[in-house]
Every structure is written in C-alpha cells, then in structure tokens.
Design a protein around this motif. Structure first.
Motif: not given
Length: 265
Positions: A10-25, A49-52
């Motif tokens: 969670i970045v500044n209240g924005e929930h980032v989907p697990h799928t995005l993190v999984a793809a980045e692994t 990336r989300t912060l930017l």
C-alpha cells in the motif's frame, strides 16, 4: 498465500495489486528457494514506480510515449515517469575544470582501440546441442594440448583441423579490433599476451576456438581534447543519476508505505 512473506503493498493509501509485485519478481535476483527475498525486492521496485506515477499524476504529466527501438514504444507508465524526471531534474553540463579533473585522475583510462592480430582453430558445433558440444570440447582439448606443446605447429594444425575457412591461411584471421568478432571471442582476446594461446577452449555460438595472439598493439593514451566530449557526457549522466536518486529519496521520505522496506534500497 503467506501474508508475512508476501504482504499487501500500500503506497499513500493506494493498494497495489499482488499481480504487479508477482510479475516484477521475475526481474529480481534471489537465491533458489528463497521466494520471499525476490518478493521483497520486487515490492520495493514496484513501490518506487508507484510513487513516481503518483507524483506524475499530481503534476498533471500526460503520457507521450516515445520510440525506444525499431517499432518499440514506451508504455504510458514509462512515458509518464520519464516526463516527471525530465521536469523534476535539471542537471547542467560540467565545466572545463571538472572535465580536466576527471581526465587527470587516470589518463590511461582513455585510449584508442587496441588491435589484435589473431589466429585460431575452430571446432564447430551447435552449443545448444549438449552431445555435439561435448564431442567438440573433447576434440578441442586434444588439439589445444598439441598447440600448447608445439606452438610453431599452430598454423599446420589449423590448416589440417580447423572447421573455419581461415584454415587455408593457417588459421590467421588478420587484424581485429573491438566489435569485429563475437563478444565471447573478444573477451578472450583481451586476456591474451602476444604469442600466447588460450589456456582453455573458448565457446562461442560457432563452437570451440583455440586462439593464438600473434601480435598485439595496445591503444594509445588519448589527449584530453580527444575525449573531452566523452568525459562531459559521462559526468552529466552520473550527475543526473545522483539527482534522480535524491528525488526518489525525497518522495520516499514523505510517503506512507506498507509492505515494502525502502530503507534497504
């Protein structure tokens, strides 16, 4: 899914989907069998990336994808991040004093390209074929033993045994410079002294090579005037990278982030 090992991001209240993190692994190095390490690295990368992207949206930066290769364009996210960094980071060109100081640290770093006069024996194979590769390696090792024990017989050995058209000239390839041959072959050339033969067969996409350095001409140290532009470009890129890191650090310090530890970045 283990929430402790794979926590929500969670970045500044924005929930980032697990799928995005999984793809980045897939882009992160980690020891085999340690998925948690790859996940943490991926979460950090996705958080930045989300912060930017959040900052780009807050500044109203629109996506204007540019071509980054033949027929290949930036994604909208890449374009927004590039636009943000172009707006936020302003690095001036280095002055003459900085350029001269960088050159003076070690002028020998700046040389004209070397020239290598080379002969070789090729034992051809398809490296993707394990059986053929093993056969070629065994043959290459036997030929290398002969070449090492009787260097004067190298040309005759190449003429008799090489699978390259250069066998007609005793394996001689003539003068080569950087970029004239495949990377694996060039890497071997950079380790050889004049008159030396490779200690092990060198594998390239063409097969195994036994390489002899017939003559070596090291590049000459270039004067400052010849490398001024190159040094200026390198200094400007380094300064840009420092400012980009500082900008990201500022975003991180003012952000509320869960599921990533950017102190380790």
């Amino acid at each position: 899914m283990n929430a402790a090992m794979f926590p929500d991001l969670i970045v500044n209240g924005e929930h980032v989907p697990h799928t995005l993190v999984a793809a980045e692994t897939q882009n992160q190095d980690a020891p085999k069998g340690k998925p948690g390490i790859a996940w943490r690295k991926a979460a950090n990368a996705v958080a930045i990336r989300t912060l930017l992207l959040q900052e780009a949206r807050s500044r109203g930066i629109a996506a204007d994808p540019q071509e980054v290769g033949p027929g290949r364009f930036e994604t909208d996210e890449e374009a927004r991040i590039r636009g943000l960094l172009e707006e936020a980071i302003d690095v001036g060109a280095p002055d003459d004093a900085a350029i001269e100081a960088e050159w003076s640290k070690d002028p020998s770093r700046f040389r004209s390209p070397p020239l290598w006069e080379v002969s070789h024996i090729l034992i051809a194979c398809d490296p993707r074929d394990a059986e053929a590769r093993d056969r070629a390696l065994n043959r290459a090792k036997k030929l290398l033993d002969i070449a090492s024990n009787d260097p004067k017989a190298f040309a005759a050995l190449a003429a008799r045994e090489s699978d390259c058209g250069s066998k007609s000239s005793g394996g001689a390839l003539g003068q080569l410079g950087p970029g004239d041959t495949v990377p694996e072959f060039e890497a071997a050339l950079r380790t050889l002294a004049e008159g030396e033969v490779t200690s092990e067969p060198v594998l390239t996409r063409h097969g195994y090579h036994i390489i002899r350095m017939d003559a070596l001409a090291l590049g000459q140290v270039l004067p400052l005037a010849a490398v001024r532009a190159r040094i200026a470009e390198a200094l400007e890129k380094a300064a840009w990278a420092r400012e980009a890191r500082r900008f990201v650090d500022q975003l991180v310090q003012s952000a509320d982030i869960e599921g990533a530890d950017l102190k380790q970045v």
